[in-house]
Scaffold this active site. Structure first.
Site, PDB file in Angstrom:
ATOM      1  N   GLU A 153       0.817  -1.222   0.000  1.00 19.80           N
ATOM      2  CA  GLU A 153       0.000   0.000   0.000  1.00 19.80           C
ATOM      3  C   GLU A 153       0.850   1.272   0.000  1.00 19.80           C
ATOM      4  O   GLU A 153       0.683   2.154   0.839  1.00 19.80           O
ATOM      5  CB  GLU A 153      -0.984  -0.040   1.175  1.00 19.80           C
ATOM      6  CG  GLU A 153      -1.887  -1.270   1.093  1.00 19.80           C
ATOM      7  CD  GLU A 153      -2.857  -1.431   2.252  1.00 19.80           C
ATOM      8  OE1 GLU A 153      -2.889  -0.557   3.146  1.00 19.80           O
ATOM      9  OE2 GLU A 153      -3.594  -2.431   2.255  1.00 19.80           O
ATOM     10  N   ASN A 194       2.326  -4.868  -3.279  1.00 24.70           N
ATOM     11  CA  ASN A 194       0.905  -5.197  -3.115  1.00 24.70           C
ATOM     12  C   ASN A 194       0.129  -3.910  -2.863  1.00 24.70           C
ATOM     13  O   ASN A 194       0.610  -3.028  -2.149  1.00 24.70           O
ATOM     14  CB  ASN A 194       0.793  -6.129  -1.887  1.00 24.70           C
ATOM     15  CG  ASN A 194      -0.548  -6.789  -1.733  1.00 24.70           C
ATOM     16  OD1 ASN A 194      -1.094  -7.325  -2.682  1.00 24.70           O
ATOM     17  ND2 ASN A 194      -1.077  -6.758  -0.510  1.00 24.70           N
ATOM     18  N   HIS A 230     -10.145  -5.826  -2.947  1.00 19.94           N
ATOM     19  CA  HIS A 230     -11.246  -5.598  -1.995  1.00 19.94           C
ATOM     20  C   HIS A 230     -12.332  -4.825  -2.740  1.00 19.94           C
ATOM     21  O   HIS A 230     -12.240  -3.610  -2.910  1.00 19.94           O
ATOM     22  CB  HIS A 230     -10.751  -4.802  -0.785  1.00 19.94           C
ATOM     23  CG  HIS A 230      -9.824  -5.574   0.098  1.00 19.94           C
ATOM     24  ND1 HIS A 230     -10.233  -6.676   0.815  1.00 19.94           N
ATOM     25  CD2 HIS A 230      -8.504  -5.427   0.373  1.00 19.94           C
ATOM     26  CE1 HIS A 230      -9.209  -7.163   1.504  1.00 19.94           C
ATOM     27  NE2 HIS A 230      -8.148  -6.429   1.251  1.00 19.94           N
ATOM     28  N   GLU A 259      -6.058 -10.439  -1.971  1.00 16.69           N
ATOM     29  CA  GLU A 259      -6.937 -10.242  -0.805  1.00 16.69           C
ATOM     30  C   GLU A 259      -8.395 -10.116  -1.249  1.00 16.69           C
ATOM     31  O   GLU A 259      -9.144  -9.275  -0.751  1.00 16.69           O
ATOM     32  CB  GLU A 259      -6.520  -8.972  -0.033  1.00 16.69           C
ATOM     33  CG  GLU A 259      -5.086  -8.979   0.422  1.00 16.69           C
ATOM     34  CD  GLU A 259      -4.686  -7.745   1.230  1.00 16.69           C
ATOM     35  OE1 GLU A 259      -5.572  -7.033   1.738  1.00 16.69           O
ATOM     36  OE2 GLU A 259      -3.466  -7.496   1.335  1.00 16.69           O
ATOM     37  N   ASP A 261     -12.140  -9.963  -1.771  1.00 17.38           N
ATOM     38  CA  ASP A 261     -13.463 -10.122  -1.167  1.00 17.38           C
ATOM     39  C   ASP A 261     -14.394  -9.104  -1.803  1.00 17.38           C
ATOM     40  O   ASP A 261     -13.945  -8.144  -2.425  1.00 17.38           O
ATOM     41  CB  ASP A 261     -13.451 -10.073   0.371  1.00 17.38           C
ATOM     42  CG  ASP A 261     -12.851  -8.820   0.975  1.00 17.38           C
ATOM     43  OD1 ASP A 261     -12.614  -7.845   0.229  1.00 17.38           O
ATOM     44  OD2 ASP A 261     -12.620  -8.805   2.203  1.00 17.38           O
TER      45      ASP A 261
HETATM   46  O1  9MR Z   1      -7.968  -8.321   7.836  1.00 22.76           O
HETATM   47  C1  9MR Z   1      -7.059  -7.543   8.578  1.00 22.76           C
HETATM   48  C2  9MR Z   1      -7.691  -7.104   9.887  1.00 22.76           C
HETATM   49  O2  9MR Z   1      -7.891  -8.210  10.729  1.00 22.76           O
HETATM   50  C3  9MR Z   1      -6.832  -6.074  10.561  1.00 22.76           C
HETATM   51  O3  9MR Z   1      -7.505  -5.558  11.689  1.00 22.76           O
HETATM   52  C4  9MR Z   1      -6.525  -4.968   9.584  1.00 22.76           C
HETATM   53  C5  9MR Z   1      -5.650  -3.918  10.197  1.00 22.76           C
HETATM   54  O4  9MR Z   1      -5.263  -2.954   9.288  1.00 22.76           O
HETATM   55  O5  9MR Z   1      -5.865  -5.503   8.446  1.00 22.76           O
HETATM   56  C6  9MR Z   1      -6.685  -6.352   7.740  1.00 22.76           C
HETATM   57  O6  9MR Z   1      -6.045  -6.783   6.569  1.00 22.76           O
HETATM   58  C7  9MR Z   1      -5.679  -5.775   5.631  1.00 22.76           C
HETATM   59  C8  9MR Z   1      -4.421  -6.233   4.940  1.00 22.76           C
HETATM   60  O7  9MR Z   1      -3.425  -6.527   5.884  1.00 22.76           O
HETATM   61  C9  9MR Z   1      -3.897  -5.210   3.952  1.00 22.76           C
HETATM   62  N1  9MR Z   1      -4.926  -4.851   3.012  1.00 22.76           N
HETATM   63  C10 9MR Z   1      -6.207  -4.490   3.567  1.00 22.76           C
HETATM   64  C11 9MR Z   1      -6.719  -5.578   4.522  1.00 22.76           C
HETATM   65  C12 9MR Z   1      -8.095  -5.242   5.040  1.00 22.76           C
HETATM   66  O8  9MR Z   1      -8.075  -4.071   5.814  1.00 22.76           O
END
Ligand code: 9MR
Length: 557
Positions: A153, A194, A230, A259, A261
């Protein structure tokens, strides 16, 4: 094929009504059996893994690659500087390996879920801390993690660089540096950048493309681009996803959906489910249309565990299964898109037992192993080998190899290893275990808790010199009483010394020095300096190369 579709539709309808038990749906024909040479994965939620047997069953059954949803992030692995905590990450690795699943590492350098201690460092320290983190984490999992989200990111929505603490302190070079550090720690892992909202063509993916192109041109070790995926059905499906993936693939990189969804606004209904299924299908098809798209990972699989409701309280239901593990139309869409509706024929036959491994080139921390290859007649073909260390009745995976040899690295010095090999086929069947090979690693370099600096200043006229030895205690406990020992390489002799009791027996090259009352104790991080006058013959006065304190070798500087 028609019957299969109908059966799936009936199944989905019944399960939506809660009438189909978990174990009767999609067991014989899981997603992973349709993955071919690609990986189909999920983000593993460790809490669910620990507490929910259905979660464990479905995760193991359906997927052939695992991403730790949180356990490998910076805050989980290095909460305080240089204090690494791998308990959770190790659990994810163990779970994946137990289910014959590969591991995608997430993530090394990100602005979020990164502890405060690193965010306040100056540039030199921050870069060193980044290197140490990457080196330690990637190095630890070099034999188990096949691909990493090295940088996550890094972009704003307009395609400019995100003004993260990384960027603000280190500038854009932090990205190339992170990849170089990761490559140094693991020569084989696939290294990805990513990001989200980069799935289709647009300003953000253009920014990403420009960066990746320039990294490739500079020879930065980047291998893949992860598109998070996402999505939400209230927004239109991204533009030209396949073409976007393809332009990155054309740079010689692999692409991955990392990732995926597809969320929706509450409440869920059949229409939204169908739209969601279409979004999933379109994403899978975009990947399948690009030869270099080698992984599709869903960010979870059951609506029982998802980041969505916490982040978007009015939204839900972004995954393939509902809260009760009934597959939704999204599951069927992914399943059928992946397999072209044709399941891979079942292959219940494991490969033959590999030959007894032979160890060679054993060093203090590595060894080569070779064994006679297995064959596979079950139809899915030989996929590779797992190499295990046997301790008692437990076999722990050390490494995987696609050929009938491997180099084990990261071994412990002076340690006996009993190893065995099992072959894997494309359906995940494991062969019987080979006979054992036993080898012992060589002793490693001994590093005591002392450091010695030696100086020799020759006198004019030749033959005489003044020697100086600085002994530093580099340990954390005081040294109480010490004997310094070294050997002269070219016949030199000590004639008279100070600050220690010096001894060199007649006819011997060996010298010892013991303390006087006032320098018997060397506290941690302190030094004593001792010296002598000596003689040498000829024109050269080479320095001793090894020093011990109390029979333990010291670092020589
Ligand atoms: O799914 C993850 C969630 O459990 C955490 O609280 C969150 C914290 O930022 O991160 C989520 O996963 C993220 C991923 O690491 C990076 N891309 C976005 C995902 C969804 O927020």
């Amino acid at each position: 094929m028609r019957r299969k579709l109908l059966a799936a539709a009936i199944c989905a309808t019944l399960s939506a009504l809660g009438l189909v038990a978990l174990s009767t749906t999609a067991t014989a024909d899981p997603l992973r059996s349709h993955a071919g040479s690609r990986f189909i994965g999920y983000a593993l939620n460790l809490t669910a893994q620990g507490s929910d047997a259905s979660y464990r069953t479905v995760g193991a059954r359906e997927f052939n690659i695992v991403t730790a949803e949180n356990a490998m992030k910076f805050d989980a692995t290095e909460p305080n500087q240089n204090q690494f905590t791998f308990g959770q990450a190790d659990q994810v690795v163990a779970a994946a390996q137990a289910n014959n699943q590969q591991i995608h590492g997430h993530t090394l350098v990100w602005h979020s879920q990164t502890p405060g201690w690193i965010q306040g460092l100056g540039a030199t320290q921050m870069r060193a801390a980044m290197q140490n983190h990457i080196n330690t984490v990637v190095g630890r999992y070099a034999n188990s993690v096949r691909s990493w989200d090295v940088v996550n990111e890094a972009f704003n929505e307009d395609g400019s660089f995100r003004q993260s603490f990384w960027f603000n302190t280190l500038g854009q070079s932090y990205i190339a540096d992170a990849f170089r550090f990761a490559r140094a720690a693991d020569p084989d892992a696939e290294l990805c950048i990513n990001d989200f909202n980069t799935d289709g063509m647009g300003a953000k993916s253009n920014g990403l493309f420009n960066l990746v192109q320039s990294l490739v041109q500079q020879g930065v070790p980047i291998n893949c681009v992860g598109f998070q995926g996402h999505l939400a059905i209230q927004f239109s499906f991204p533009n030209q996803v396949q073409q976007n993936f393809q332009r990155f693939a054309n740079l010689g990189l692999n692409v991955k959906i990392t990732e995926l969804d597809v969320r929706m606004q509450n409440p869920r209904d059949a229409t939204k489910d169908n739209t969601q299924a279409t979004y999933y299908r379109n994403m899978v098809n975009a990947c399948l249309a690009v030869t270099r798209c080698n992984q599709i990972t869903i960010w979870g699989f059951t609506d029982r565990y998802s980041w969505v409701p916490e982040t978007f309280p009015s939204e839900c239901c972004a995954l393939l299964y509902d809260q009760n593990y009934s597959p939704k139309p999204a599951y069927t869409a992914v399943h059928d898109a992946l397999g072209g509706n044709e399941p891979v024929p079942p292959d219940p036959t494991p490969p033959t037992t590999p030959g007894t491994p032979a160890a060679s080139n054993v060093t203090s921390n590595s060894a080569n192993l070779t064994w006679a290859a297995s064959t596979d007649t079950g139809g899915s073909g030989l996929a590779g080998y797992n190499i295990y260390r046997r301790q008692g009745t437990t076999d722990t995976l050390l490494s995987q190899s696609t050929t009938n040899s491997t180099t084990l690295t990261g071994l412990t010095p002076s340690t006996q290893y009993v190893v065995v090999v099992r072959a894997r086929d494309g359906a995940g069947n494991l062969s019987p275990t080979s006979a054992t090979a036993t080898f012992t690693t060589l002793a490693g370099p001994v590093t005591g808790t002392c450091q010695v600096a030696y100086t020799a200043t020759n006198w004019g006229g030749g033959g005489g010199f003044t020697g100086g030895v600085t002994i530093t205690n580099t340990g954390t406990a005081a040294i109480n009483g010490w004997t310094l020992a070294f050997s002269f390489p070219a016949g030199q002799r000590v004639s008279q010394g100070w600050s220690a009791t010096w001894n060199q027996p007649q006819g011997s090259a060996n010298v010892t020095a013991t303390p006087l009352s006032w320098n018997t104790t060397i506290p941690p991080s302190s030094s004593v300096q001792i010296g002598f006058n000596g003689s040498f013959t000829g024109s050269s006065n080479p320095e001793p190369t090894a020093f011990t304190i109390n029979n333990t070798a010291c670092t020589v500087v």
